[in-house]
Motif scaffolding. Structure first.
Motif, PDB file in Angstrom:
ATOM      1  N   CYS A 185       0.957  -1.231  -0.023  1.00 13.88           N
ATOM      2  CA  CYS A 185      -0.046   0.039   0.049  1.00 13.88           C
ATOM      3  C   CYS A 185       0.807   1.257  -0.106  1.00 13.88           C
ATOM      4  CB  CYS A 185      -0.973   0.063   1.114  1.00 13.88           C
ATOM      5  SG  CYS A 185      -2.188  -1.298   1.254  1.00 13.88           S
ATOM      6  N   CYS A 188       1.658   3.963  -3.020  1.00 14.32           N
ATOM      7  CA  CYS A 188       0.643   4.836  -3.299  1.00 14.32           C
ATOM      8  C   CYS A 188       0.125   5.562  -2.367  1.00 14.32           C
ATOM      9  CB  CYS A 188      -0.378   4.029  -4.257  1.00 14.32           C
ATOM     10  SG  CYS A 188       0.150   3.296  -5.819  1.00 14.32           S
ATOM     11  N   HIS A 189       0.041   5.107  -1.089  1.00 11.92           N
ATOM     12  CA  HIS A 189      -0.816   5.780  -0.124  1.00 11.92           C
ATOM     13  C   HIS A 189       0.309   6.260   1.017  1.00 11.92           C
ATOM     14  CE1 HIS A 189      -4.561   4.600  -1.819  1.00 11.92           C
ATOM     15  NE2 HIS A 189      -4.200   3.593  -2.346  1.00 11.92           N
ATOM     16  N   ARG A 190      -0.327   7.461   1.631  1.00  9.72           N
ATOM     17  CA  ARG A 190       0.259   7.971   2.963  1.00  9.72           C
ATOM     18  C   ARG A 190      -0.594   7.582   4.130  1.00  9.72           C
ATOM     19  NH1 ARG A 190       3.480  13.435   2.328  1.00  9.72           N
ATOM     20  NH2 ARG A 190       4.504  13.118   0.424  1.00  9.72           N
ATOM     21  N   LEU A 191      -0.281   7.585   5.217  1.00  9.01           N
ATOM     22  CA  LEU A 191      -1.223   7.104   6.337  1.00  9.01           C
ATOM     23  C   LEU A 191      -0.805   8.324   7.462  1.00  9.01           C
ATOM     24  CD1 LEU A 191      -2.764   3.937   7.605  1.00  9.01           C
ATOM     25  CD2 LEU A 191      -1.644   5.227   9.397  1.00  9.01           C
ATOM     26  N   GLY A 200      -1.937   8.236  -4.409  1.00 11.81           N
ATOM     27  CA  GLY A 200      -3.359   7.943  -3.845  1.00 11.81           C
ATOM     28  C   GLY A 200      -3.531   8.739  -2.366  1.00 11.81           C
ATOM     29  N   PRO A 201      -4.722   8.726  -1.924  1.00 12.11           N
ATOM     30  CA  PRO A 201      -5.134   9.255  -0.726  1.00 12.11           C
ATOM     31  C   PRO A 201      -4.678   8.693   0.438  1.00 12.11           C
ATOM     32  CG  PRO A 201      -6.943   7.979  -1.594  1.00 12.11           C
ATOM     33  CD  PRO A 201      -5.952   7.760  -2.566  1.00 12.11           C
ATOM     34  N   ASP A 202      -4.546   9.568   1.470  1.00 13.80           N
ATOM     35  CA  ASP A 202      -4.060   8.999   2.679  1.00 13.80           C
ATOM     36  C   ASP A 202      -5.094   8.013   3.250  1.00 13.80           C
ATOM     37  OD1 ASP A 202      -3.985   9.303   6.002  1.00 13.80           O
ATOM     38  OD2 ASP A 202      -2.361  10.568   5.260  1.00 13.80           O
ATOM     39  N   LEU A 203      -4.815   6.937   4.222  1.00 10.50           N
ATOM     40  CA  LEU A 203      -5.706   5.986   4.356  1.00 10.50           C
ATOM     41  C   LEU A 203      -5.868   6.216   5.922  1.00 10.50           C
ATOM     42  CD1 LEU A 203      -4.157   2.926   2.547  1.00 10.50           C
ATOM     43  CD2 LEU A 203      -6.108   4.277   1.756  1.00 10.50           C
TER      44      LEU A 203
END
Length: 266
Positions: A185, A188-191, A200-203
């Motif tokens: 993940c 593409c994504h941050r958290l 991608g969007p923050d999860l």
């Protein structure tokens, strides 16, 4: 009479192979030109290529020979031109048997096809795998339009906001899910605003997907994003059970659910 001065126009032409790929080497790094890599490339066939969705033939160089001085326990990050940043341990990239990693090199005189209508190709450099099923290689470990591979500190050291509760045991499903999150993940994504990806969007901020997906639908979405939310421009790949078995999917969702209670201030 003034002396006659002749002005000569010098034309500076760009080299035929202008693309560059930066790779770690020993204590530093080396920048490779397309032409240099093509000179040592061999022809390989990649079955069911992740990006092209069909068999592809490439001129490619084994990644293992391009990483002198890199150790199996080093942590690497492959960065693409669009901000995709794949986190991966060095060990799979150094493997010369089973699942083997290659740097596919696009020859400007024989360009690859576009990834889709109106889009560029996967070049100039693309990290591909032969026999990927032998190593459970994730789609996120196939970065195309690759610009560099960097040696960095492990994710947990660089981004403390991603860490689960330190009180959890090392073998807790949440910690196992954290490792799967990094592999599948984080490219593409941050958290919690943490991470290097820009795709991608923050999860977790402002909401975690476990907070707005009905029971069972998050897993269905991870398995087949287009099957649940059709979007022609979507980039998220499907994660088949051969890549992410059901037990590992449960662990990944457990990590996301756990992190919903560990949000950082925006």
């Amino acid at each position: 009479m003034k002396p006659l001065i002749l002005f000569t126009t010098v034309l500076f032409c760009s080299p035929l192979y202008a693309a560059q790929l930066e790779l770690p080497q020993g204590a530093g790094s080396r920048t490779w030109q397309t032409e240099e890599l093509l000179k040592q490339a061999q022809t390989i066939t990649v079955k069911d290529d992740v990006s092209y969705k069909r068999d592809m033939t490439y001129r490619a160089v084994p990644v293992a020979v391009l990483l002198p001085g890199i150790k199996a326990d080093d942590h690497l990050q492959a960065v693409a031109l669009d901000g995709f940043a794949a986190e991966m341990g060095a060990a799979p990239l150094l493997n010369r048997q089973g699942a083997q990693a290659w740097v596919a090199v696009e020859d400007p005189s024989q360009p690859w096809p576009p990834l889709a209508d109106g889009k560029p190709s996967a070049g100039p450099f693309y990290l591909v795998w032969t026999n990927p099923q032998a190593g459970h290689i994730s789609p996120e470990q196939w970065p195309y339009q690759m610009a560099s591979i960097k040696r960095l500190a492990p994710v947990a050291e660089r981004f403390p906001a991603l860490r689960p509760d330190p009180k959890l045991a090392a073998n807790d499903p949440v910690n196992k899910g954290f490792a799967l999150f990094q592999k599948n993940c984080l490219a593409c994504h941050r958290l919690n605003g943490a991470g290097d990806a820009q795709v991608g969007p923050d999860l977790n901020l402002p909401y975690n997907p476990t907070e707005y997906f009905a029971a069972g639908y998050l897993k269905r979405y991870i398995r087949d994003p287009q099957g649940l939310r059709h979007w022609p421009q979507a980039k998220m790949p499907a994660f088949a059970p051969t890549v992410l078995p059901d037990g590992e999917l449960d662990q990944l969702v457990a990590y996301l659910k756990h992190m919903a209670k560990r949000k950082q201030p925006m």
